[in-house]
Design a protein around this motif. Structure first.
Motif, PDB file in Angstrom:
ATOM      1  N   ASP A  95       0.832  -1.204   0.000  1.00  0.00           N
ATOM      2  CA  ASP A  95       0.000   0.000   0.000  1.00  0.00           C
ATOM      3  C   ASP A  95       0.863   1.249   0.000  1.00  0.00           C
ATOM      4  OD1 ASP A  95       0.849  -0.827   2.460  1.00  0.00           O
ATOM      5  OD2 ASP A  95      -0.893  -0.118   3.551  1.00  0.00           O
ATOM      6  N   ALA A 155       2.097   1.677  -3.472  1.00  0.00           N
ATOM      7  CA  ALA A 155       1.061   2.123  -4.404  1.00  0.00           C
ATOM      8  C   ALA A 155       0.801   3.611  -4.256  1.00  0.00           C
ATOM      9  CB  ALA A 155      -0.223   1.331  -4.165  1.00  0.00           C
ATOM     10  N   ASN A 156       0.777   4.092  -3.016  1.00  0.00           N
ATOM     11  CA  ASN A 156       0.539   5.514  -2.811  1.00  0.00           C
ATOM     12  C   ASN A 156       1.729   6.345  -3.266  1.00  0.00           C
ATOM     13  OD1 ASN A 156      -2.075   5.408  -1.775  1.00  0.00           O
ATOM     14  ND2 ASN A 156      -1.318   4.785   0.221  1.00  0.00           N
ATOM     15  N   GLU A 194       3.784   5.566  -5.551  1.00  0.00           N
ATOM     16  CA  GLU A 194       3.777   5.510  -7.003  1.00  0.00           C
ATOM     17  C   GLU A 194       2.934   6.655  -7.576  1.00  0.00           C
ATOM     18  OE1 GLU A 194       3.058   1.332  -8.106  1.00  0.00           O
ATOM     19  OE2 GLU A 194       1.704   2.276  -9.546  1.00  0.00           O
TER      20      GLU A 194
END
Lengths: 428, 358
Positions: B315, B318-319, B321
């Motif tokens: 997570d 992903a953030n 990114e």
């Protein structure tokens, strides 16, 4: 420019996926970001923690450690495909993507690659027919079972008669939300109620007009097929229009703490289906606390322990681990392949005695799979939210679905899939 | 040294007006094409095909399509996702209605159907422009997605509203469906992209393209010098939608195999392709490739570095990114508002003068 090119070349070399390992690999295609994260985070934590428990307490399954590489899909099908391809090469044994959209993508792919796909309580309902879907398993219950159980419960409440009643279905306007429509329409013919279909578009934060419609039409009952932020918004909106909460029933994906807590006392009395028991009064949670939570090995922030969706992720991991055990027993070797695991899934039987042994007495229904039955018995419980105690309470025993209506629907849908993809039936 | 015009003699007008006037450029182009066709298909595996190359090729087609409309003809469009959905659903209906016709025909027909729909939604462009047109095409986006979700005929009355691509083959090799080999997917998309990019390059160099650009630069002046705005704008909408429709058809049949309209072709897809065009560079074919590469490959690369190599939680990665890609977009547009293509052009300009910058 040259520097940029050199950096790019170096970076592309890094893009190749990780090397394979000898352990049993069960990838976790999870989502901890995006509008569906409220459902994705607890599920992923429960899934990881159960395998951590097996590794820590028992040294894995049959002496083999289990690795659970995680890959973020954000509930997005493109990222789901990327995750599938990235983990496939590592020797993945089974996939559990927790997304009906990604499941639809993966069904043809896993069938071609020979990797089982386990979708408990979601995914393509007609995959319950093992004669057509060789690699897909969705026991113990599926969406059509859920729809039928909800109607059975309502029949029970109304003395066996729903004639003239108006039932609204508030659903996520996607493959997932549309699944129960066919069953509910079929059941409305049998029981004589009116079905009102109210779609909510992705991701579901905007539902004002839908609930105005419900206020105008005054349905006797509201069923909901929602997920992620959509649930919390719907329950809040229902509370805002003073809809009687005890007449509002969500599917099992619309019945977690994250969905009802934001509405506060307004959510008191809201009901939802449940595939398995709720709460932490089971011996297994003691082990999880001892070996995983207190040992500091919990997945994520560790704050989801014991919530409804945490337990569901844990239950999915439990079924997978039981299938691995079964496959090891069939083949007589501990390091099984994906194809061995498929046989394990197909011959899996989980009895009440076994559930007690695993520390979860009366938690899930016993089931037995076979070559043709990948769907299980499909019974479900009902749970009700007690807002003052902040606790879900089970209010019924397991209710069996109406197989008389469901079986022909499953046969019809899977036959259509078989014809479209030229699949010959197995299990002769 | 290598990159210069000196010594590269041209004796015909044809030779003088070629796409790559500098010899080094031409050779580089041939090498890239040779690698793309002659090397990659032999080494590609499932991961590289499905996660990297096929989405890149398909988004490049969509970006070229939008670039023709927005970059070359100056008509802002936010309806890309909707038009891709038209291509996908047209292809699905054709594939299931006529299973014996080769898949390439279906893809081209899907493009033509999208071209027709695009012209319909392009009609308002004759009266309105700029932001007003953006809103009109936004309406197309929402209407088309709603339509494909609402009318069961489009998804053959399936229970879930999903469409699934059945297996279809070309010359006996499967190109759609789950058992497609990686190289077949890649080559099928590459051949279509190569043809379409070559076509687009030549269209934009010719009289049609000059008419589009005249409309883009100043529509009243263009009308005075004899460009018909009706045909120029509508032809841009038609050609652009044709490309986007083909991208949508490939996106569904070759890349994903099963599609849900709201999720796959929502408004975020329109924005994604628009960002590709803006970052790559408006009004350039190379820019469409560069923009598609930037927005498709960079997130995959970051994910593999952060999660695969450094072992960060998914997570967090992903953030981060999102932050990195978003930040890079801002930096790029501040440093070079004309996109990656302009960087490339400046680099080439400098190389031509090197080592004597004056």
């Amino acid at each position: 420019m040259k520097k940029m090119l050199a950096a790019f070349a170096a970076a592309t070399m890094l893009m190749s996926s990780m090397p394979a390992s000898a352990d049993l690999i069960v990838p976790n295609l999870s989502y901890r970001t995006g509008p569906y994260a409220p459902g994705g985070i607890p599920y992923a934590d429960g899934f990881n923690d159960y395998f951590t428990l097996l590794n820590e307490r028992d040294g894995g399954i049959g002496g083999e450690k289990i690795q659970v590489p995680e890959c973020e899909t954000a509930y997005n099908t493109e990222k789901g495909v990327e995750c599938y391809e990235a983990t496939k090469g590592q020797g993945a044994l089974v996939y559990n993507p927790l997304s009906t959209g990604i499941t639809y993508q993966l069904i043809p792919k896993v069938s071609a690659d020979g990797i089982p796909l386990y979708t408990p309580g979601y995914g393509r309902t007609s995959a319950a027919n093992g004669k057509v879907f060789e690699w897909v398993f969705n026991y113990p219950a599926n969406y059509w079972d859920g729809a039928s159980v909800a109607i059975r419960y309502l029949l029970d409440q109304n003395g066996g008669d729903l004639k003239g009643k108006k039932i609204a279905l508030v659903y996520h306007n996607s493959a997932y939300g549309k699944e129960p429509i066919r069953t509910l329409t079929e059941l409305s013919k049998k029981h004589g109620y009116d079905l009102l279909q109210i779609p909510v578009d992705h991701p579901g934060q905007e539902q004002k007009s839908q609930w105005l419609q419900i206020r105008r039409e005054k349905p006797d009952y509201v069923l909901m097929w929602g997920w992620g932020v959509m649930n919390a918004v719907a329950i809040q909106e229902a509370a805002n229009i003073n809809y009687p909460m005890e007449n509002f029933i969500g599917v099992w994906w619309s019945g977690s703490e994250n969905d009802v807590l934001p509405a506060g006392m307004g959510a008191n009395g809201y009901k939802s289906l449940a595939m398995h028991g709720t709460g932490m009064d089971y011996p297994l949670y003691g082990d999880l606390k001892k070996y995983v939570i207190d040992a500091g090995k919990a997945s994520g922030a560790g704050d989801q322990f014991g919530s409804v969706l945490y337990s569901r992720g844990m239950y999915a991991a439990l079924v997978i681990s039981e299938a691995i055990r079964k496959a090891q027993q069939i083949t007589g070797k501990s390091n099984i392949t994906a194809a061995d695991l498929r046989d394990g899934f197909e011959q899996l039987e989980i009895t009440e005695a076994r559930m007690t042994e695993l520390g979860l007495p009366k938690f899930g229904q016993p089931f037995k799979a076979s070559c043709s039955d990948h769907g299980g018995p499909g019974a479900a419980l009902l749970q009700q939210w007690d807002a003052s105690a902040k606790k879900w309470n089970l209010i019924t025993d397991f209710i069996a679905p109406d197989d008389e209506v469901l079986t022909p629907l499953i046969m019809e849908d899977s036959a259509a899939y078989a014809a479209e993809n030229k699949i010959a039936e197995r299990c002769k | 040294m290598l990159y210069r015009e000196a010594g590269d003699f041209k004796t015909t007008y044809v030779a003088d007006s070629q796409t790559f006037p500098i010899k080094f450029d031409r050779i580089r182009y041939y090498i890239v094409v040779a690698i793309a066709f002659g090397v990659i298909p032999f080494v590609i595996d499932d991961y590289w095909a499905n996660a990297v190359f096929v989405p890149f090729l398909i988004y490049a087609i969509a970006a070229i399509g939008l670039n023709i409309l927005t970059g070359y003809c100056g008509q802002v469009s936010l309806g890309t996702g909707g038009f891709m959905a038209v291509g996908a659903y047209a292809c699905y209906k054709l594939m299931t209605a006529m299973p014996d016709v080769p898949i390439i025909v279906h893809v081209l027909l899907a493009g033509l159907i999208t071209a027709f729909v695009g012209v319909l939604f392009g009609l308002p462009s004759l009266r309105i422009k700029g932001f007003y047109l953006a809103v009109a095409t936004l309406a197309a986006q929402f209407f088309l997605v709603w339509l494909f979700n609402k009318v069961p005929w489009f998804f053959n009355y399936s229970a879930s509203g999903q469409i699934t691509a059945p297996e279809r083959s070309l010359f006996g090799i499967a190109v759609t469906g789950a058992s497609t080999p990686a190289w077949a997917k890649y080559l099928f998309c590459l051949i279509i992209l190569f043809t379409l990019a070559w076509l687009a390059r030549n269209l934009t160099r010719g009289s049609v393209g000059r008419r589009w650009m005249a409309i883009r630069d100043m529509d009243i002046a263009a009308e005075i010098i004899g460009v018909n705005p009706l045909t120029a704008k509508l032809s841009a909408f038609a050609v652009s939608s044709f490309y986007i429709g083909i991208a949508g058809a490939l996106f569904f049949t070759v890349y994903l195999g099963a599609v849900e309209v709201g999720e796959a072709f929502g408004i975020q897809k329109s924005f994604l392709v628009l960002f590709m065009v803006i970052i790559g560079g408006l009004g350039s074919i190379f820019g469409s490739f560069a923009g598609a590469a930037f927005l498709v490959l960079l997130p995959v690369l970051l994910k593999n570095v952060l999660v695969g190599r450094l072992g960060w939680p998914t997570d967090l990665a992903a953030n981060l990114e999102l932050i990195i890609v978003g930040g890079l977009i801002i930096i790029f547009l501040i440093v070079e508002p004309h996109g990656l293509n302009q960087l490339w052009r400046v680099a080439k300009e400098k190389l031509r003068l090197w080592p004597f910058p004056h």
